[in-house]
Motif scaffolding. Structure first.
Motif, mmCIF file in Angstrom:
data_model
loop_
_atom_site.group_PDB
_atom_site.id
_atom_site.type_symbol
_atom_site.label_atom_id
_atom_site.label_comp_id
_atom_site.label_asym_id
_atom_site.label_seq_id
_atom_site.Cartn_x
_atom_site.Cartn_y
_atom_site.Cartn_z
ATOM 1 N N VAL A 1 0.865 -1.177 0.000
ATOM 2 C CA VAL A 1 0.000 0.000 0.000
ATOM 3 C C VAL A 1 0.902 1.229 0.000
ATOM 4 C CG1 VAL A 1 -2.003 -1.013 1.141
ATOM 5 C CG2 VAL A 1 -0.234 0.044 2.518
ATOM 6 N N ASN A 2 0.405 2.290 -0.608
ATOM 7 C CA ASN A 2 1.100 3.574 -0.614
ATOM 8 C C ASN A 2 0.438 4.491 0.392
ATOM 9 O OD1 ASN A 2 3.126 3.534 -2.779
ATOM 10 N ND2 ASN A 2 1.373 3.125 -4.082
ATOM 11 N N PHE A 3 1.235 5.264 1.106
ATOM 12 C CA PHE A 3 0.711 6.277 2.008
ATOM 13 C C PHE A 3 0.884 7.647 1.359
ATOM 14 C CE2 PHE A 3 2.208 3.109 5.306
ATOM 15 C CZ PHE A 3 0.939 2.632 5.581
ATOM 16 N N VAL A 4 -0.220 8.395 1.309
ATOM 17 C CA VAL A 4 -0.202 9.758 0.774
ATOM 18 C C VAL A 4 -0.926 10.672 1.760
ATOM 19 C CG1 VAL A 4 -0.091 9.037 -1.651
ATOM 20 C CG2 VAL A 4 -2.308 9.406 -0.575
ATOM 21 N N ASP A 5 -0.670 11.974 1.639
ATOM 22 C CA ASP A 5 -1.388 12.917 2.486
ATOM 23 C C ASP A 5 -2.666 13.369 1.784
ATOM 24 O OD1 ASP A 5 -0.669 14.871 0.615
ATOM 25 O OD2 ASP A 5 0.852 15.792 1.894
ATOM 26 N N LEU B 1 4.756 9.832 5.125
ATOM 27 C CA LEU B 1 5.498 8.836 5.884
ATOM 28 C C LEU B 1 4.571 8.219 6.919
ATOM 29 C CD1 LEU B 1 8.125 7.397 6.633
ATOM 30 C CD2 LEU B 1 8.670 9.337 8.104
ATOM 31 N N GLY B 2 4.347 6.910 6.806
ATOM 32 C CA GLY B 2 3.520 6.195 7.778
ATOM 33 C C GLY B 2 4.398 5.568 8.839
ATOM 34 N N VAL C 1 11.716 -6.453 5.312
ATOM 35 C CA VAL C 1 11.626 -5.088 5.813
ATOM 36 C C VAL C 1 10.314 -4.528 5.300
ATOM 37 C CG1 VAL C 1 12.688 -2.811 5.785
ATOM 38 C CG2 VAL C 1 14.126 -4.857 5.777
ATOM 39 N N PRO C 2 9.353 -4.222 6.209
ATOM 40 C CA PRO C 2 8.025 -3.843 5.737
ATOM 41 C C PRO C 2 8.000 -2.544 4.956
ATOM 42 C CG PRO C 2 8.127 -3.837 8.131
ATOM 43 C CD PRO C 2 9.449 -4.285 7.633
ATOM 44 N N SER C 3 8.893 -1.626 5.286
ATOM 45 C CA SER C 3 8.884 -0.345 4.596
ATOM 46 C C SER C 3 9.869 -0.387 3.443
ATOM 47 C CB SER C 3 9.244 0.783 5.564
ATOM 48 O OG SER C 3 9.192 2.012 4.902
ATOM 49 N N VAL C 4 9.351 -0.430 2.228
ATOM 50 C CA VAL C 4 10.197 -0.480 1.041
ATOM 51 C C VAL C 4 10.689 0.924 0.697
ATOM 52 C CG1 VAL C 4 10.253 -1.091 -1.409
ATOM 53 C CG2 VAL C 4 8.980 -2.490 0.196
ATOM 54 N N GLY C 5 9.928 1.912 1.062
ATOM 55 C CA GLY C 5 10.261 3.311 0.855
ATOM 56 C C GLY C 5 9.529 4.107 1.916
ATOM 57 N N PRO C 6 9.684 5.408 1.911
ATOM 58 C CA PRO C 6 9.073 6.211 2.964
ATOM 59 C C PRO C 6 7.543 6.184 2.947
ATOM 60 C CG PRO C 6 10.018 7.603 1.276
ATOM 61 C CD PRO C 6 10.433 6.196 0.962
#
Length: 141
Positions: free
Chosen positions: A40-44, A51-52, A76-81
């Motif tokens: 999933v992607n996190f956006v504002d 950043l989640g 590693v769960p976070s592939v990117g910010p």
């Protein structure tokens, strides 16, 4: 002769899937060698990267936390910010064939606002895990 060699190779290719499915109690069927990963992607609120933090993923059927697994253990769960790995094919047995409701909770690192989102993920006797429903992008306000 070529026809017989082809049939022998074809039977050998599918025998691994059949053996695996017999061990899990699933019906035998051919599966691809692809390795599925759900993100999933996190956006504002403006659609920009967010950043989640404090991300949790809970299977609501089992009430167990989902920790994405790579080939050698946890990934590693976070592939990117702003990109989070929910699960991989190595988590397939943690989900039912029809799909389970999954609760993903994350906090926007900048604003401190926490959001919970529901997804449905299938696994079980399917060849690969799949997101049955739910967003690809999660808006963290």
């Amino acid at each position: 002769m070529r026809k017989y060699i082809f049939l022998l190779l074809l039977a050998t290719a599918f025998s691994g899937c059949k053996k695996h499915n017999q061990q899990t109690g699933c019906p035998s069927r051919p599966c691809t060698a692809n390795f599925a990963v759900l993100y999933v992607n996190f956006v504002d609120k403006d659609g920009l990267l967010a950043l989640g933090k404090n991300v949790t993923v809970i299977n609501l059927r089992t009430h167990e936390a989902i920790i994405s697994k790579g080939n050698g253990g946890p990934v590693v769960p976070s592939v990117g910010p702003n990109l989070y790995t929910i699960a991989t094919d190595n988590n397939k047995s943690e989900f039912s064939t029809e799909g389970d409701d999954v609760e993903l909770t994350a906090t926007n690192a900048k604003t401190g606002v926490t959001k919970t989102t529901l997804l449905k993920i299938s696994g079980g006797c399917n060849c690969h895990i799949a997101k049955v429903s739910g967003p690809d992008k999660i808006v963290l306000e």
